[in-house]
Design an enzyme around this catalytic site. Structure first.
Site, mmCIF file in Angstrom:
data_model
loop_
_atom_site.group_PDB
_atom_site.id
_atom_site.type_symbol
_atom_site.label_atom_id
_atom_site.label_comp_id
_atom_site.label_asym_id
_atom_site.label_seq_id
_atom_site.Cartn_x
_atom_site.Cartn_y
_atom_site.Cartn_z
ATOM 1 N N GLY A 100 -0.631 4.581 0.383
ATOM 2 C CA GLY A 100 -1.330 5.756 0.879
ATOM 3 C C GLY A 100 -0.415 6.472 1.861
ATOM 4 O O GLY A 100 0.794 6.255 1.878
ATOM 5 N N LEU A 101 -1.021 7.331 2.707
ATOM 6 C CA LEU A 101 -0.189 8.103 3.632
ATOM 7 C C LEU A 101 0.683 7.198 4.482
ATOM 8 O O LEU A 101 1.877 7.449 4.648
ATOM 9 C CB LEU A 101 -1.078 8.969 4.526
ATOM 10 C CG LEU A 101 -1.744 10.148 3.825
ATOM 11 C CD1 LEU A 101 -2.678 10.857 4.781
ATOM 12 C CD2 LEU A 101 -0.702 11.115 3.301
ATOM 13 N N HIS A 113 -17.914 5.960 5.513
ATOM 14 C CA HIS A 113 -16.749 6.760 5.167
ATOM 15 C C HIS A 113 -15.435 6.146 5.619
ATOM 16 O O HIS A 113 -14.412 6.247 4.934
ATOM 17 C CB HIS A 113 -16.913 8.138 5.800
ATOM 18 C CG HIS A 113 -15.781 9.079 5.542
ATOM 19 N ND1 HIS A 113 -15.373 9.395 4.266
ATOM 20 C CD2 HIS A 113 -14.966 9.768 6.376
ATOM 21 C CE1 HIS A 113 -14.351 10.256 4.346
ATOM 22 N NE2 HIS A 113 -14.085 10.472 5.610
ATOM 23 N N ARG A 173 -18.937 13.285 14.273
ATOM 24 C CA ARG A 173 -19.575 12.659 13.113
ATOM 25 C C ARG A 173 -20.674 11.672 13.459
ATOM 26 O O ARG A 173 -21.746 11.680 12.856
ATOM 27 C CB ARG A 173 -18.509 11.946 12.287
ATOM 28 C CG ARG A 173 -17.577 12.939 11.650
ATOM 29 C CD ARG A 173 -16.488 12.271 10.862
ATOM 30 N NE ARG A 173 -15.708 13.303 10.180
ATOM 31 C CZ ARG A 173 -14.612 13.060 9.478
ATOM 32 N NH1 ARG A 173 -14.148 11.827 9.369
ATOM 33 N NH2 ARG A 173 -13.981 14.030 8.878
ATOM 34 N N SER A 191 -16.691 17.715 2.628
ATOM 35 C CA SER A 191 -15.841 17.810 3.825
ATOM 36 C C SER A 191 -16.556 18.335 5.056
ATOM 37 O O SER A 191 -17.367 19.258 4.993
ATOM 38 C CB SER A 191 -14.670 18.736 3.530
ATOM 39 O OG SER A 191 -14.011 19.061 4.726
ATOM 40 N N LEU A 232 -5.615 11.346 8.693
ATOM 41 C CA LEU A 232 -4.359 11.728 8.049
ATOM 42 C C LEU A 232 -3.254 11.754 9.092
ATOM 43 O O LEU A 232 -2.132 11.307 8.860
ATOM 44 C CB LEU A 232 -4.510 13.104 7.385
ATOM 45 C CG LEU A 232 -5.660 13.246 6.387
ATOM 46 C CD1 LEU A 232 -5.594 14.605 5.704
ATOM 47 C CD2 LEU A 232 -5.612 12.149 5.346
ATOM 48 N N ARG A 281 -14.088 8.040 14.933
ATOM 49 C CA ARG A 281 -12.906 8.854 14.649
ATOM 50 C C ARG A 281 -13.291 10.317 14.508
ATOM 51 O O ARG A 281 -14.314 10.637 13.895
ATOM 52 C CB ARG A 281 -12.235 8.381 13.348
ATOM 53 C CG ARG A 281 -11.008 9.194 12.989
ATOM 54 C CD ARG A 281 -10.285 8.643 11.783
ATOM 55 N NE ARG A 281 -11.050 8.712 10.554
ATOM 56 C CZ ARG A 281 -11.297 9.825 9.868
ATOM 57 N NH1 ARG A 281 -10.869 11.000 10.293
ATOM 58 N NH2 ARG A 281 -11.994 9.780 8.753
ATOM 59 N N GLY A 320 0.831 -1.201 0.000
ATOM 60 C CA GLY A 320 0.000 0.000 0.000
ATOM 61 C C GLY A 320 0.865 1.250 0.000
ATOM 62 O O GLY A 320 1.936 1.285 0.627
#
Lengths: 257, 639
Positions: free
Chosen positions: B42-43, B401, B330, B284, B441, B435, B40
């Site tokens: 990603g970040l 999400h 959220r 966002s 990130l 989260r 992977g």
């Protein structure tokens, strides 16, 4: 669930089919029936593919992933335009309400010597990664960084760098260029880092190495038509190229390695 | 199965420093003798690859995309949290730690979360040094904005494209190491299995997505940074290729799966509009800084929004949560939107949406400033819906999400398989049951830049690792097994497409394992998923060939894994007889419909051990008790 807009259209697609890298390829006529106008272009392709599979035919291969216009995977030339007719829009964000019933749509891969076709609409764009590897970075190992506010960067410069840095690396600029040049892609990275003080120590080496790798990868030269910028889904400014040319000139004079 | 979190002793604020000193080191000359596989880019994966190569390890990095820069971290919009306290508004490492523990509804491990908060300022420093163009003030300093679940401004951002800018930074750092020879990069490779030798992770088996060949890669340690599994719901904000295959195959080889039912349903997404739809698009959370959520007070009010006067609007988040208002976290904001729709006060043609209105912000700040802050999001909304959000309020609704659950890891980010480490969204470690915005990130980069580079050395220095290459019997056996699975799928020639099955699974998951869950519904979901899974293995149709690029075959393998993972999510939700964070069991709620935790019986991580046989799924449930010594266990309130 009820649809927000129940209008549907029928389309005649002429799609580029190419089984392998070596295959000569040809156009195939495929009809797209009952396409909701609220669907995206890729959702229209999904509908067509699901029908092809059920009919025992080979679905059309294409690259896609985020479908939000940011990952840079989608790469189709639609009626002659990379990413289709709408300005500043990647194929995944193009919606079928921009087309009319019974319209013929020609769908081709991004074509360039440096982007060989893998299958149908899917091409190999690893040349872009090679260009970044040649110098599209600031050499700073993890752990070496001073406090983030220790080096103020004027807002105008940060915004300028950001505008270049929004490039998604899709390659539409190359597909739009008569010479298959990657100048817009390369210049966006060169300027992103040249504008910022962090990019200063390597600015000459960076532009020279990236340009050399671009040339070695089989991309052509720029003849200043500006087609790249018009096709860019992030509307990266054509000015980047002029600024990079100046960078390149300065670097060439100062360093001859 | 023994779950040892290996949390260092001592006061919370000193654990990481103490551990860094106590960990074994690999001397520079020996680092180049070790090979580490990273799956992977990603970040988490890109930052880990870059940093380990800088240290001198041989890194072999695989990604399924044609370029590492396409990983789904690229799509993160709003920002990244860090306890810099640049705004002088009372932020600190301890406050970020506290907010994250509370935001996760007390279901995360204190030690890991504190380390995350400690590392957060270094991430911003590193990214700025790389040339990440964060938003700045006229004086040249960095800007911040607020995000849900916090009362300080600690979110750093680059317009609505923060994930893109951070990922490009990590990607560039990694490509620099590719050029220097420290990272060997293999793109368009999908990891199909983790290869164990004597119970220790020693490599992976990957399918070359262009040639169709199965390839073996051997190493001294394996790192999975493959993201989350939200696509089990079919409709989610995840990218189309995001999948659970690598972590699921690891799970089947012995890696415990922790809290699989903890799913984040993000409150502000563009609503579902028709059956053709392939994914949902996030708007966002930063929009809730200036946008106000409302529905009409009267159910069934058909008037266009601009004709509904203020006193006939219900700004429900401001009404229910006066202190956090539109910036409620959220899980809470999503649930409130669902309640409004269930009351018959939903808006738009489907009535399954609420308004997010910028009228007042535009009046207060002017269109120019609103456009500077959110311009790209407004444009994206208009492209998808055809509506102009400067003129009419956005219509939004919650969508899947992020997944807080993932492979269980200890403090060193190692799974229950020795040598197999898991980073970023693919692990379960930091976000508990919910989260906070702008924390994904932060976690991905913390794990990759600042945690694994230390803990991998500790593992390599302290583990006897006999030489293993790809000729080893374990690789041959894994290859035969995977090839058999592919042949079996290709031979079916049934009548339904992979997408048909995936959509059917998504409907079961959303209806029964989504925003609201019940004992009856979850039991039904388990049965329905089992039935769908057996239909899949009788009736799926995959066209194309197995020896060349074949996206249908790729999808089929992923959906086959989702069909097992979905069942485990339902089982986990069924066993967790409480409500916490994003996990809402209707049977367990307060009189005012808030989540009702049961700390007596469920203050723990549920870690599931795979115990299935061919053709039959089965799991053993283990627990890791959670103790809260630094943040007092309390009812979470945002009122």
């Amino acid at each position: 669930m009820a649809s927000a807009n129940s209008k549907k259209i029928n389309l005649k697609l002429k799609v580029w089919r190419q089984k392998t890298r070596e295959d000569a390829g040809r156009f195939e006529e495929i009809s797209a029936q009952e396409i909701p106008v609220d669907a995206s272009f890729l959702e229209m392709m999904d509908i067509v593919n699901n029908r092809l599979i059920k009919e025992g035919r080979d679905p059309i291969a294409f690259d896609h992933d985020c479908r939000e216009g940011i990952c840079g995977s989608c790469s189709m030339v639609i009626n002659g335009n990379p990413h289709g007719p709408e300005r500043g829009t990647a194929t995944c964000q193009l919606h079928m309400r921009k087309f009319h019933d019974a319209q013929e749509i020609v769908v081709e891969p991004f074509r360039a010597t440096a982007f060989p076709v893998i299958k149908d609409l899917s091409v190999d764009r690893t040349a872009f990664d090679r260009i970044i590897a040649a110098g599209g970075y600031v050499s700073v190992n993890t752990g070496n960084a001073p406090d983030a506010n220790a080096l103020p960067v004027p807002k105008e410069k940060a915004d300028d760098a950001f505008n270049s840095a929004t490039c998604i690396g899709c390659g539409a600029c190359v597909a739009a260029c008569a010479n298959s040049s990657a100048m817009l892609f390369v210049s966006a990275k060169v300027n992103h880092l040249a504008v910022l003080p962090q990019g200063e120590p390597e600015r000459e080496r960076r532009v020279l190495r990236m340009m050399q790798t671009m040339e070695d990868s089989g991309f052509g030269n720029c003849s200043n038509t500006g087609a790249c910028s018009l096709a860019c889904p992030k509307e990266i400014s054509f000015e980047n190229i002029a600024r990079m040319n100046a960078e390149y000139m300065k670097a060439s004079i100062k360093r001859r390695d | 199965m023994k779950l040892d979190a290996k949390t260092p002793s001592g006061p919370i604020a000193e654990k990481w420093s103490k551990h860094k000193f106590e960990m074994k080191l690999v001397n520079p000359a020996n680092k180049r003798k070790h090979t580490v596989i990273v799956v992977g880019t990603g970040l988490a994966g890109a930052s880990a690859s870059a940093t380990m190569a800088e240290l001198g390890y041989n890194v072999v990095t695989l990604c399924m995309h044609e370029s590492p820069r396409r990983a789904h971290s690229i799509a993160a919009q709003g920002g990244i949290n860090a306890a810099k306290n640049y705004q002088n508004d009372g932020d600190s490492v301890h406050r970020l730690f506290y907010d994250t523990i509370k935001g996760g509804d007390f279901r995360a491990r204190e030690s890991n979360v504190h380390r995350l908060a400690e590392i957060s300022p270094n991430i911003i420093d590193q990214c700025v040094a790389q040339g990440v163009p964060f938003a700045r003030e006229y004086g040249g300093t960095l800007s911040n904005r607020s995000f849900g679940g916090a009362q300080v401004s600690r979110t750093f951002y680059a317009r609505g494209q923060t994930g893109q800018q951070l990922l490009i930074g990590a990607y560039q750092a990694m490509m620099r190491q590719v050029d220097a020879g420290g990272v060997k990069l293999f793109t368009r490779r999908e990891v199909m299995d983790i290869v164990l030798v004597d119970g220790v992770a020693r490599g992976v088996l990957a399918r070359n997505l262009v040639t169709g060949e199965l390839e073996s890669y051997a190493a001294d340690a394996v790192i999975l940074a493959t993201g989350g599994y939200g696509n089990v719901f079919f409709h989610s904000t995840n990218a189309k290729m995001s999948n659970a295959t690598a972590i699921w195959r690891a799970h089947r080889r012995g890696a415990a799966f922790a809290n699989p039912c903890f799913t984040q349903i993000h409150p502000t997404c563009i609503p579902h509009s028709g059956d053709y739809q392939s994914k949902l698009t996030l708007m966002s959370e930063s929009l809730r800084n200036d946008g106000r959520c409302w529905v009409p007070k009267t159910p069934g009010d058909q008037r266009p929004p601009e004709q509904i006067p203020d006193d006939e609007r219900d700004y429900y988040l401001e009404r229910v949560y006066p202190s956090f208002g539109n910036l409620a976290p959220r899980d809470v904001a999503s649930r409130q939107a669902k309640f409004r729709v269930d009351e018959g006060r939903g808006v738009g043609p489907t009535k399954v949406a609420v308004y997010l209105d910028f009228r007042d912000a535009i009046k207060r700040l002017g269109e120019k400033i609103v456009s500077e802050r959110y311009g790209n999001l407004f444009d994206m909304y208009e492209k998808i819906t055809g509506d102009n959000p400067y003129k009419v309020p956005m219509r939004i609704y919650p969508a899947v999400h992020y997944t807080m659950g993932g492979l269980w890891v200890d403090y060193n980010l190692m799974s229950t398989i020795p040598g197999l480490h898991v980073l970023g969204e693919a692990n379960f470690s930091d976000h508990g049951a919910n989260r906070l915005g702008a924390s994904a990130l932060m976690q991905g980069l913390a794990d990759g830049y600042f945690v694994i580079p230390y803990t991998i050395g500790h593992y390599l220095a302290g583990t006897p690792l006999p030489k293993v290459d790809t000729q080893h019997e374990a690789f041959r056996a894994a290859r035969a097994e995977i090839q058999g699975g592919i042949d079996r799928l290709m031979a079916l020639k049934g009548s339904r497409t992979v997408d048909d099955f995936h959509r059917a699974l998504g409907t079961i998951m959303w209806d029964q394992v989504g925003m609201s869950r019940t004992d009856v519904g979850l039991k039904k979901a388990i049965q329905d998923i089992q039935k769908l899974r057996s239909e899949f293995y009788e009736d799926v149709r995959i066209s194309g060939e197995k020896s060349y690029i074949n996206p249908e075959l790729e999808k089929a393998g992923r959906v086959a894994d989702f069909l097992e993972l979905g069942e485990l999510m339902a089982r986990d939700a069924l066993e967790r007889k409480e409500s916490c964070g994003g996990h809402f069991r209707e049977e367990y709620q307060t009189p005012d419909n808030e989540a009702l935790r049961d700390d007596e019986n469920f203050c723990h991580v549920a870690a599931w051990e795979y115990a299935g046989q061919p053709g039959r799924t089965n799991w053993n449930r283990h627990i890791e008790p959670l103790s809260f010594e630094n943040v007092k266990l309390a009812t979470r309130s945002y009122k």
